[in-house]
Design a protein around this motif. Structure first.
Motif, mmCIF file in Angstrom:
data_model
loop_
_atom_site.group_PDB
_atom_site.id
_atom_site.type_symbol
_atom_site.label_atom_id
_atom_site.label_comp_id
_atom_site.label_asym_id
_atom_site.label_seq_id
_atom_site.Cartn_x
_atom_site.Cartn_y
_atom_site.Cartn_z
ATOM 1 N N PRO A 187 69.163 63.543 3.381
ATOM 2 C CA PRO A 187 67.810 63.234 2.894
ATOM 3 C C PRO A 187 67.414 61.799 3.185
ATOM 4 O O PRO A 187 66.264 61.505 3.531
ATOM 5 C CB PRO A 187 67.916 63.484 1.395
ATOM 6 C CG PRO A 187 69.078 64.373 1.221
ATOM 7 C CD PRO A 187 70.008 64.102 2.342
ATOM 8 N N LYS A 188 68.439 60.911 3.058
ATOM 9 C CA LYS A 188 68.137 59.497 3.326
ATOM 10 C C LYS A 188 67.712 59.309 4.782
ATOM 11 O O LYS A 188 66.731 58.606 5.093
ATOM 12 C CB LYS A 188 69.407 58.679 3.053
ATOM 13 C CG LYS A 188 69.139 57.178 3.023
ATOM 14 C CD LYS A 188 70.403 56.416 2.669
ATOM 15 C CE LYS A 188 70.115 54.924 2.611
ATOM 16 N NZ LYS A 188 71.314 54.168 2.309
ATOM 17 N N LEU A 189 68.452 60.002 5.699
ATOM 18 C CA LEU A 189 68.114 59.905 7.123
ATOM 19 C C LEU A 189 66.717 60.506 7.386
ATOM 20 O O LEU A 189 65.911 59.948 8.152
ATOM 21 C CB LEU A 189 69.181 60.661 7.947
ATOM 22 C CG LEU A 189 68.946 60.753 9.465
ATOM 23 C CD1 LEU A 189 68.878 59.347 10.085
ATOM 24 C CD2 LEU A 189 70.011 61.587 10.161
ATOM 25 N N GLN A 190 66.468 61.637 6.715
ATOM 26 C CA GLN A 190 65.157 62.282 6.890
ATOM 27 C C GLN A 190 64.040 61.331 6.483
ATOM 28 O O GLN A 190 63.025 61.178 7.188
ATOM 29 C CB GLN A 190 65.096 63.573 6.070
ATOM 30 C CG GLN A 190 65.924 64.677 6.689
ATOM 31 C CD GLN A 190 66.049 65.913 5.797
ATOM 32 O OE1 GLN A 190 65.891 65.809 4.570
ATOM 33 N NE2 GLN A 190 66.304 67.050 6.410
ATOM 34 N N ASN A 191 64.293 60.667 5.368
ATOM 35 C CA ASN A 191 63.278 59.698 4.923
ATOM 36 C C ASN A 191 63.095 58.601 5.949
ATOM 37 O O ASN A 191 61.984 58.152 6.241
ATOM 38 C CB ASN A 191 63.671 59.091 3.572
ATOM 39 C CG ASN A 191 63.440 60.098 2.432
ATOM 40 O OD1 ASN A 191 62.616 61.013 2.574
ATOM 41 N ND2 ASN A 191 64.171 59.937 1.347
ATOM 42 N N LEU A 192 64.251 58.181 6.490
ATOM 43 C CA LEU A 192 64.188 57.111 7.507
ATOM 44 C C LEU A 192 63.415 57.592 8.732
ATOM 45 O O LEU A 192 62.572 56.871 9.282
ATOM 46 C CB LEU A 192 65.611 56.697 7.921
ATOM 47 C CG LEU A 192 66.336 55.743 6.964
ATOM 48 C CD1 LEU A 192 67.799 55.640 7.329
ATOM 49 C CD2 LEU A 192 65.659 54.355 7.012
ATOM 50 N N LEU A 193 63.690 58.842 9.119
ATOM 51 C CA LEU A 193 63.002 59.390 10.292
ATOM 52 C C LEU A 193 61.492 59.489 10.041
ATOM 53 O O LEU A 193 60.686 59.142 10.903
ATOM 54 C CB LEU A 193 63.572 60.785 10.633
ATOM 55 C CG LEU A 193 64.985 60.805 11.215
ATOM 56 C CD1 LEU A 193 65.480 62.235 11.360
ATOM 57 C CD2 LEU A 193 65.012 60.095 12.578
ATOM 58 N N LEU A 194 61.205 59.918 8.840
ATOM 59 C CA LEU A 194 59.782 60.034 8.488
ATOM 60 C C LEU A 194 59.102 58.669 8.558
ATOM 61 O O LEU A 194 58.002 58.520 9.083
ATOM 62 C CB LEU A 194 59.639 60.626 7.077
ATOM 63 C CG LEU A 194 59.881 62.153 6.984
ATOM 64 C CD1 LEU A 194 59.861 62.590 5.520
ATOM 65 C CD2 LEU A 194 58.835 62.917 7.787
ATOM 66 N N SER A 195 59.909 57.711 8.058
ATOM 67 C CA SER A 195 59.298 56.368 8.064
ATOM 68 C C SER A 195 59.135 55.841 9.484
ATOM 69 O O SER A 195 58.330 54.960 9.756
ATOM 70 C CB SER A 195 60.146 55.397 7.241
ATOM 71 O OG SER A 195 61.392 55.182 7.901
ATOM 72 N N LEU A 196 59.945 56.383 10.384
ATOM 73 C CA LEU A 196 59.858 55.938 11.785
ATOM 74 C C LEU A 196 58.872 56.800 12.592
ATOM 75 O O LEU A 196 58.499 56.438 13.687
ATOM 76 C CB LEU A 196 61.231 56.004 12.458
ATOM 77 C CG LEU A 196 62.266 54.979 11.998
ATOM 78 C CD1 LEU A 196 63.612 55.297 12.609
ATOM 79 C CD2 LEU A 196 61.823 53.557 12.367
ATOM 80 N N GLY A 197 58.517 57.980 12.040
ATOM 81 C CA GLY A 197 57.626 58.903 12.763
ATOM 82 C C GLY A 197 58.469 59.825 13.613
ATOM 83 O O GLY A 197 58.880 59.498 14.720
ATOM 84 N N VAL A 198 58.864 60.971 13.055
ATOM 85 C CA VAL A 198 59.816 61.859 13.720
ATOM 86 C C VAL A 198 59.285 62.560 14.960
ATOM 87 O O VAL A 198 60.069 63.115 15.720
ATOM 88 C CB VAL A 198 60.338 62.930 12.745
ATOM 89 C CG1 VAL A 198 61.291 62.344 11.756
ATOM 90 C CG2 VAL A 198 59.208 63.669 12.095
ATOM 91 N N GLU A 199 57.935 62.502 15.163
ATOM 92 C CA GLU A 199 57.407 63.213 16.327
ATOM 93 C C GLU A 199 57.941 62.645 17.625
ATOM 94 O O GLU A 199 58.014 63.304 18.637
ATOM 95 C CB GLU A 199 55.852 63.223 16.329
ATOM 96 C CG GLU A 199 55.191 61.890 16.291
ATOM 97 C CD GLU A 199 54.960 61.374 14.873
ATOM 98 O OE1 GLU A 199 55.653 61.868 13.962
ATOM 99 O OE2 GLU A 199 54.131 60.486 14.707
#
Ligand code: C2E
Ligand code: CA
Ligand code: CA
Length: 931
Positions: free
Chosen positions: A889-901
């Motif tokens: 979940p922490k990584l997912q949050n990080l990815l979201l914060s980076l823009g996972v697209e």
């Protein structure tokens, strides 16, 4: 059996007695022999004394004969005188003369023997004579004359008889006394010692006895009334005197032996005996005189008778008297008149008389002389015997002590009694053997001594020299260094002490073999000596450590520069066995007098500097500073602490997750060691692993790590996380242990874990451990273990590692990742490595991901694992599963914060991860894309 036991007991007793006698009288041979001979002499002297004092006598108990009484011719008893033939006067006259003759004969008979018969005859003859005279037919005047003559005649006869009786009484008394004395002596002799029927009596008693016999013998005539001449009387008195003298000279001894009474009685008896003998002599004279007068009176009587009768008859009467036949032997009728004692002894009886060995003075003197000679001879023989025994024995003793004192040339003079001579010969033989043995031993000892000296010299050389390089060894170095320090101090100069250590020398040994390793060391020694030429001297401390002492240093700076040159000198390739090797050295340096005043101190300082140089990296020089000493002390403390930690179980493992970006899952955690110190603080590997490596404690620590990590993996594998994999950091040392693979397999068996659950992390240094370890790695990989190359992209990482090592993963070093988001160069390198690894089919883990920008950069890659504080630090075993759940979940949050697209694959993976039903609910992709 019984007898045997008794015999043995007897032997034991005899032995004990012998021993105790020997202990009581520890006499030497001289003393023993002397004592024996003295004993012989004393015995001989005693025997002689006894012989002198005693005489062997044979006794026959027979009383002494009474003094013999001479036989007196006894005329036949005359019957009444037959009437004389005519003429009547003449006949009567002859009858009267015959009666007078009868009276004379009867008187004589009566005088000689006082018996009843002789008495009655004597009385009868007397009566007849008186009657005949009375009846004689003459005139009164003539008759008176006749009667007076007859009376006188009878008186004379009676006197003779009286004297004879007195003499007989004295004679009897004398005989009795003599017998009494003889009996006394005899009974005393009888009371003496008897040996085999022979009596050993006192010499003095025997002497007295002999003298008494002599008295008896010589006095016999007197007793018999025979006339004695002067010579015979002299012999008698001599015997008497001898008796008195013997008694007097032995009085004391006899008094003590027989008693004073005995001596007194003997003396009194003897005095009486002599008195009796004297009175007998007088009585003899009186008797002879009386007989003579009686006989003379016979004539007066016949004169008277003649005057009464015819004168013509007188001659006839005389004639008749003188022509009377010799008296016949005692007639049987008269025999009873004689006492039995008056019988003469028979010849047999005389033979049975007491036999006495006479010892006169002459014999005594002879005996004394013979005795003296015998004693002198015995003494001389004794001395000679003692000398004949003692002298050889003394010679033997001297020889023995000389031999004992070490003089093996000693020879004992031969001679003396046979046994001792044989002994001397044997001794000489033995001494000669000992001498030759000794000579041989001396030669041997000399040879041995030479050999020992030679060896000692060799050993001394060896003790000072390193056998491989022939350089001075550590011991010798300290002496050489002490001398150098002394010289430098004297000349006020500096000294540079360099400690060299060949970098990674162990690898040479392990991969190329010890033979080549030794030759490498010899080449190193050669190069070092070349370098030291003109500077100072070189020593080998052991292993791959060498020392160079720079003696003519002018300044600290010169020492520093020389140290650098030394490092550089080894950066040039070294040729060994026609092969070229890159053999680098790390050098630590210390300076005299700045860093120490003695060899030990200076060497310790250089050692600390060397340690520091190693810490700095390979092929480096470090010069001593006081702080190094402190760090050395700290290192020591750590080492002691580690030993304790191993014993007390103070180590722990923490686990850091590696997130697979492709799957968005945590399937692997890296086990990292921690040390829970006694103060509760948790020490990190950077604080103690280097010390553990140097001290060798790493081996035991690694074993513990391996076991704990596998145990944890097994726990998860058999628990709520079947796919769990644990990455374990392996030190190169572990791989060098040939039993490593086995112990690993053993652990897996023990914890029922598949090899795929374990990944082994190695650094590139493993390349230096050689072909053997690489082969071992291949085996491990074939067994299914994952193999990761740790810290890749640092220092001297080479592509060769990727090519040669059997790997399944590359872990990009934190230092490279640290600048990928800031340095294009780092980014380019990282990119290239990741592409290369992808091409090689190797998984890649980026270590030390701390910032989202680093994560952003890494997202550009198709497949990568992420490890770093950005996602998770290392956590204890109990935390792992929980941490694993929150990491995604922490990584997912990080990815979201980076823009996972910008990372579609990640989105797809997130989705698949969500559908797989991860514990943490994945963030819906549309939300992630939107943000
Ligand atoms: P390593 O193998 O490179 O281990 C990773 C090190 O990086 C660990 O340090 C870890 O805590 C640290 N690290 C991880 N993420 C970050 C980050 O984002 N930023 C920073 N600054 N550091 C991060 P640690 O635990 O101190 O370990 C140090 C080294 O000690 C390890 O380096 C490994 O080489 C060695 N080590 C650790 N445990 C063991 C072990 O059990 N056996 C052996 N032989 N070596 C071990
Ligand atoms: Ca590692
Ligand atoms: Ca690492």
């Amino acid at each position: 059996m019984n007898l045997e036991i008794r015999a043995r007991r007897l032997q034991g007793i005899v032995h004990r007695v012998e021993v105790s006698v020997r202990q009581l009288f520890p006499l030497g041979i001289t003393a023993r022999l002397t004592l024996s001979f003295i004993a012989v002499i004393v015995l001989a002297a005693t025997a002689n004394l006894i012989a002198r004092e005693s005489v062997s006598v044979i006794l026959f108990n027979r009383p002494l004969p009474a003094p013999p009484v001479p036989s007196i011719p006894i005329p036949p008893v005359l019957s009444e005188p037959a009437p004389l033939p005519e003429p009547v006067d003449r006949k009567r006259l002859e009858a009267l003369a015959s009666v007078a003759d009868r009276f004379e004969l009867a008187s004589q008979l009566r005088a000689e023997a006082d018996s009843a018969a002789s008495e009655s005859e004597y009385v009868a003859a007397q009566e007849t004579l008186r009657r005949s005279a009375n009846d004689y037919p003459v005139g009164s005047v003539a008759k008176m004359t006749l009667e007076r003559a007859v009376t006188e005649y009878i008186e004379r006869g009676r006197l003779a008889v009286r004297v004879a009786d007195q003499r007989r009484a004295a004679r009897l008394e004398h005989s009795k006394l003599l017998q009494a004395m003889n009996d006394r002596l005899q009974s005393t002799i009888d009371g003496a010692w008897k040996i085999f029927g022979r009596v050993l009596a006192r010499q003095s008693l025997i002497q007295l006895r002999v003298e008494l016999d002599a008295i008896r013998e010589h006095g016999e005539k007197i007793i018999l009334g025979d006339s004695v001449d002067a010579g015979e009387l002299k012999a008698l008195t001599a015997s008497e005197n001898a008796f008195v003298a013997t008694l007097a000279s032995n009085e004391t001894r006899l008094t003590s032996a027989e008693g004073a009474e005995w001596v007194k009685d003997t003396k009194a008896d003897f005095d009486e005996l002599v008195a009796l003998r004297l009175s007998l002599t007088a009585l003899n004279a009186s008797y002879n005189d009386a007989i003579h007068r009686f006989s003379q009176n016979h004539g007066s009587l016949f004169a008277a008778i003649s005057t009464v009768g015819s004168k013509a008859h007188q001659p006839t009467l005389r004639q008749r008297r003188s022509s009377s036949p010799p008296p016949p032997a005692v007639e049987p009728a008269l025999a009873p008149l004689l006492a039995p004692s008056q019988r003469a002894p028979s010849p047999d009886e005389l033979m049975a008389e007491t036999a006495i060995t006479r010892v006169d003075h002459h014999a005594r003197d002879l005996m004394a002389a013979v005795t003296a000679i015998v004693l002198a001879l015995v003494t001389a023989i004794s001395i000679l015997t003692v000398r004949s025994v003692v002298r050889p024995v003394r010679r033997m003793l001297r020889g023995t002590s000389t031999l004992g004192a070490g003089n093996h040339q000693v020879q004992v003079p031969r001679g003396g009694i046979r046994e001792l001579d044989t002994l001397a010969e044997a001794f000489n033989d033995m001494a000669a053997r000992i001498a030759s043995a000794h000579a041989a031993r001396r030669v041997h000892a000399e040879t041995l001594e030479e050999a020992v000296l030679e060896r000692t010299h060799k050993l001394q050389v060896l003790a000072q020299q390193d056998p491989l390089t022939s350089l001075p060894n550590r011991r010798h170095l300290s002496t050489l260094l002490d001398n150098a320090v002394e010289r430098a101090a004297r000349e006020n100069r500096r000294l540079g002490i360099y400690f060299l250590d060949v970098d990674n020398f162990k690898n040479f040994n392990d991969s190329l073999g010890h033979g080549l390793g030794d030759r490498v060391l010899m080449s190193v020694a050669n190069r070092l000596e070349e370098f030291a030429d003109g500077l100072g001297f070189v020593a080998r401390l052991g292993g791959d450590e060498f020392t160079l002492v720079y003696e003519n240093a002018e300044s600290e700076r010169a020492i520093h520069e020389t140290g650098l040159r030394l490092v550089q000198a080894f950066q040039q390739l070294l040729s060994v066995d026609d092969r070229e090797f890159s053999v680098c050295v790390s050098v630590g340096a210390s300076i005299f007098p700045e860093h120490g005043s003695g060899a030990d101190e200076l060497l310790r300082a250089a050692d600390s500097a060397l340690f520091h140089a190693k810490e700095l990296g390979r092929s480096r020089l470090a010069v001593f500073t006081p702080e190094l000493i402190e760090s050395a002390a700290a290192r020591f403390d750590i080492e002691q602490g580690l030993r304790r930690a191993l014993e007390r179980g103070e180590f722990e493992l923490v686990y850091q997750p590696e997130v697979d970006l492709a799957t968005m899952r945590v399937e692997i955690v890296e086990a990292l060691i921690r040390w829970r110190m006694p103060d509760g603080r948790l020490a990190t590997p950077g604080e103690f692993l280097a010390v553990a490596e140097q001290s060798g404690l790493i081996t035991d620590i690694s074993k513990w790590v391996l076991r704990a990590a596998i145990q944890a993996a097994s726990h998860w594998h058999h628990g709520g996380w079947p796919g769990a994999r644990v990455a374990i950091n392996i030190s190169p040392r572990q791989l060098l242990d040939p039993r490593f693979a086995d112990s690993l397999a053993e652990l897996l068996r023990e914890f029922a874990l598949p090899s795929s659950a374990i990944e082994l992390e190695l650094t590139e240094t493993v390349m230096q451990t050689g072909a053997v370890t690489i082969a071992a790695l291949r085996v491990l990989q074939a067994q299914g273990f994952g193999i990761a190359l740790d810290d890749f992209g640092t220092g001297y990482s080479s592509l060769t590692s990727l090519e040669q090592l059997p790997l399944s993963r590359i872990k990009l070093d934190r230092s490279l990742i640290a600048s990928i988001d800031s340095s294009q160069r780092s980014a380019a390198i990282a990119r290239a490595i990741i592409d290369l690894c992808e091409g090689l089919g190797l998984a890649v883990t980026a270590e030390g991901v701390e910032r989202p920008t680093q994560l952003a950069w890494l997202l550009a890659n198709r497949s990568i694992f992420l490890q770093g504080f950005l996602l998770s630090d290392a956590v204890p075993f109990e935390e792992v599963l929980r941490r694993r759940a929150v990491v995604i979940p922490k990584l997912q949050n990080l990815l979201l914060s980076l823009g996972v697209e910008s990372y579609p694959r990640a989105a797809a993976d997130l989705r698949s991860a969500a559908s797989a039903g991860g514990r943490s609910a994945p963030i819906p992709i549309h939300r992630a894309i939107k943000s």
